[in-house]
Design a protein around this motif. Structure first.
Motif, short mmCIF file in Angstrom:
data_model
loop_
_atom_site.label_atom_id
_atom_site.label_comp_id
_atom_site.label_asym_id
_atom_site.label_seq_id
_atom_site.Cartn_x
_atom_site.Cartn_y
_atom_site.Cartn_z
N PHE A 171 0.82 -1.21 0.00
CA PHE A 171 0.00 0.00 0.00
C PHE A 171 0.86 1.26 0.00
CE2 PHE A 171 -2.52 -3.26 2.36
CZ PHE A 171 -3.39 -3.56 1.32
N GLY A 172 1.94 1.24 -0.82
CA GLY A 172 2.80 2.41 -0.94
C GLY A 172 4.00 2.44 -0.01
N ARG A 173 4.10 1.47 0.87
CA ARG A 173 5.22 1.38 1.82
C ARG A 173 6.05 0.17 1.43
NH1 ARG A 173 4.21 -0.07 8.20
NH2 ARG A 173 6.39 -0.11 8.82
N TYR A 174 7.37 0.29 1.41
CA TYR A 174 8.23 -0.82 1.02
C TYR A 174 8.66 -1.62 2.24
CZ TYR A 174 8.40 1.51 -3.45
OH TYR A 174 8.06 2.10 -4.62
N LEU A 175 8.45 -2.95 2.15
CA LEU A 175 8.86 -3.86 3.21
C LEU A 175 9.71 -4.97 2.60
CD1 LEU A 175 5.61 -4.36 5.34
CD2 LEU A 175 7.55 -2.84 5.80
N GLY A 176 10.77 -5.33 3.30
CA GLY A 176 11.59 -6.47 2.91
C GLY A 176 11.26 -7.65 3.80
N VAL A 177 11.26 -8.83 3.22
CA VAL A 177 10.98 -10.05 3.96
C VAL A 177 12.10 -11.05 3.63
CG1 VAL A 177 9.36 -11.94 4.32
CG2 VAL A 177 8.50 -9.64 3.88
N LYS A 178 12.68 -11.62 4.68
CA LYS A 178 13.81 -12.52 4.50
C LYS A 178 13.59 -13.80 5.30
CE LYS A 178 18.81 -12.49 5.23
NZ LYS A 178 19.91 -11.67 5.75
N LYS A 179 13.82 -14.94 4.66
CA LYS A 179 13.72 -16.24 5.34
C LYS A 179 15.07 -16.55 5.97
CE LYS A 179 11.56 -20.17 6.11
NZ LYS A 179 10.35 -20.28 6.88
N GLU A 223 2.20 -16.92 -0.12
CA GLU A 223 1.17 -16.46 0.81
C GLU A 223 1.49 -15.11 1.46
OE1 GLU A 223 -0.65 -20.51 2.67
OE2 GLU A 223 1.46 -20.09 3.14
N ILE A 224 2.73 -14.67 1.37
CA ILE A 224 3.15 -13.46 2.07
C ILE A 224 2.40 -12.20 1.63
CG2 ILE A 224 5.10 -11.90 2.46
CD1 ILE A 224 6.84 -14.40 2.73
N PRO A 225 2.19 -11.95 0.33
CA PRO A 225 1.45 -10.72 -0.03
C PRO A 225 0.05 -10.67 0.58
CG PRO A 225 2.52 -11.63 -1.96
CD PRO A 225 2.69 -12.63 -0.86
N GLY A 226 -0.65 -11.78 0.62
CA GLY A 226 -1.97 -11.82 1.24
C GLY A 226 -1.91 -11.54 2.73
N TRP A 227 -0.90 -12.09 3.39
CA TRP A 227 -0.72 -11.88 4.83
C TRP A 227 -0.44 -10.40 5.12
CZ3 TRP A 227 -1.45 -14.64 9.14
CH2 TRP A 227 -0.84 -14.23 10.31
N LEU A 228 0.48 -9.81 4.36
CA LEU A 228 0.78 -8.39 4.55
C LEU A 228 -0.44 -7.53 4.24
CD1 LEU A 228 4.37 -8.25 3.00
CD2 LEU A 228 3.76 -8.22 5.43
N GLY A 229 -1.21 -7.92 3.24
CA GLY A 229 -2.45 -7.20 2.92
C GLY A 229 -3.44 -7.25 4.06
N ASP A 230 -3.55 -8.41 4.72
CA ASP A 230 -4.45 -8.54 5.87
C ASP A 230 -3.99 -7.67 7.04
OD1 ASP A 230 -6.03 -10.35 4.52
OD2 ASP A 230 -5.18 -12.11 5.50
N ILE A 231 -2.69 -7.64 7.29
CA ILE A 231 -2.16 -6.87 8.41
C ILE A 231 -2.33 -5.36 8.19
CG2 ILE A 231 -0.06 -6.23 9.65
CD1 ILE A 231 0.93 -9.09 9.19
N PHE A 232 -2.04 -4.90 6.97
CA PHE A 232 -1.99 -3.47 6.69
C PHE A 232 -3.17 -2.95 5.88
CE2 PHE A 232 2.50 -4.62 7.35
CZ PHE A 232 2.82 -3.70 8.34
N HIS A 233 -4.28 -3.67 5.82
CA HIS A 233 -5.39 -3.26 4.94
C HIS A 233 -5.92 -1.86 5.25
CE1 HIS A 233 -7.61 -5.06 8.34
NE2 HIS A 233 -8.54 -4.17 8.04
N GLU A 234 -5.76 -1.37 6.47
CA GLU A 234 -6.21 -0.01 6.79
C GLU A 234 -5.40 1.05 6.06
OE1 GLU A 234 -5.35 -2.11 9.36
OE2 GLU A 234 -7.28 -2.63 10.23
N SER A 235 -4.22 0.67 5.56
CA SER A 235 -3.36 1.62 4.85
C SER A 235 -3.70 1.74 3.37
CB SER A 235 -1.90 1.18 4.98
OG SER A 235 -1.51 1.16 6.34
N ALA A 236 -4.61 0.92 2.88
CA ALA A 236 -4.98 0.96 1.46
C ALA A 236 -5.64 2.30 1.12
CB ALA A 236 -5.92 -0.19 1.13
N THR A 237 -5.28 2.83 -0.05
CA THR A 237 -5.86 4.07 -0.55
C THR A 237 -6.17 3.88 -2.03
OG1 THR A 237 -3.75 5.03 -1.23
CG2 THR A 237 -4.45 5.44 1.06
N GLU A 238 -6.86 4.84 -2.61
CA GLU A 238 -7.11 4.77 -4.05
C GLU A 238 -5.80 4.79 -4.84
OE1 GLU A 238 -10.04 7.35 -5.76
OE2 GLU A 238 -11.31 7.18 -3.98
N LEU A 239 -4.83 5.53 -4.35
CA LEU A 239 -3.54 5.62 -5.01
C LEU A 239 -2.71 4.34 -4.82
CD1 LEU A 239 -1.61 7.43 -6.63
CD2 LEU A 239 -0.81 8.37 -4.46
N HIS A 240 -2.85 3.69 -3.67
CA HIS A 240 -2.10 2.48 -3.33
C HIS A 240 -3.07 1.41 -2.82
CE1 HIS A 240 1.67 4.65 -3.78
NE2 HIS A 240 1.17 5.60 -3.00
#
Length: 72
Positions: free
Chosen positions: A7-15, A48-65
């Motif tokens: 949603f416009g914020r960059y996150l890195g994920v590392k195993k 599955e990670i994009p869906g998980w991040l989407g669930d956690i941060f869904h309040e940050s969604a905007t029309e632009l992002h």
């Protein structure tokens, strides 16, 4: 490291052997800061990670992002 636009914020994920680690990503200078308050379950797959991040941060969604997607 997997890099996501969340949603416009960059996150890195590392195993790691200890499990998934999440980082705030500053892409201009490629700097990463560990975020300890975001947990990804150890058994979660990379797909599955994009869906998980989407669930956690869904309040940050905007029309632009409106989405989460992997950029690297």
């Amino acid at each position: 490291m997997l890099i996501y636009n969340v949603f416009g914020r960059y996150l890195g994920v590392k195993k790691t052997p200890e499990g998934w680690q999440v980082f705030r990503a500053e892409m201009t200078e490629r700097k990463f800061s560990r975020l300890y308050d975001i947990i990804i379950p150890d058994d979660m797959t990379e797909a599955e990670i994009p869906g998980w991040l989407g669930d956690i941060f869904h309040e940050s969604a905007t029309e632009l992002h409106p989405d989460v997607w992997r950029i690297e």
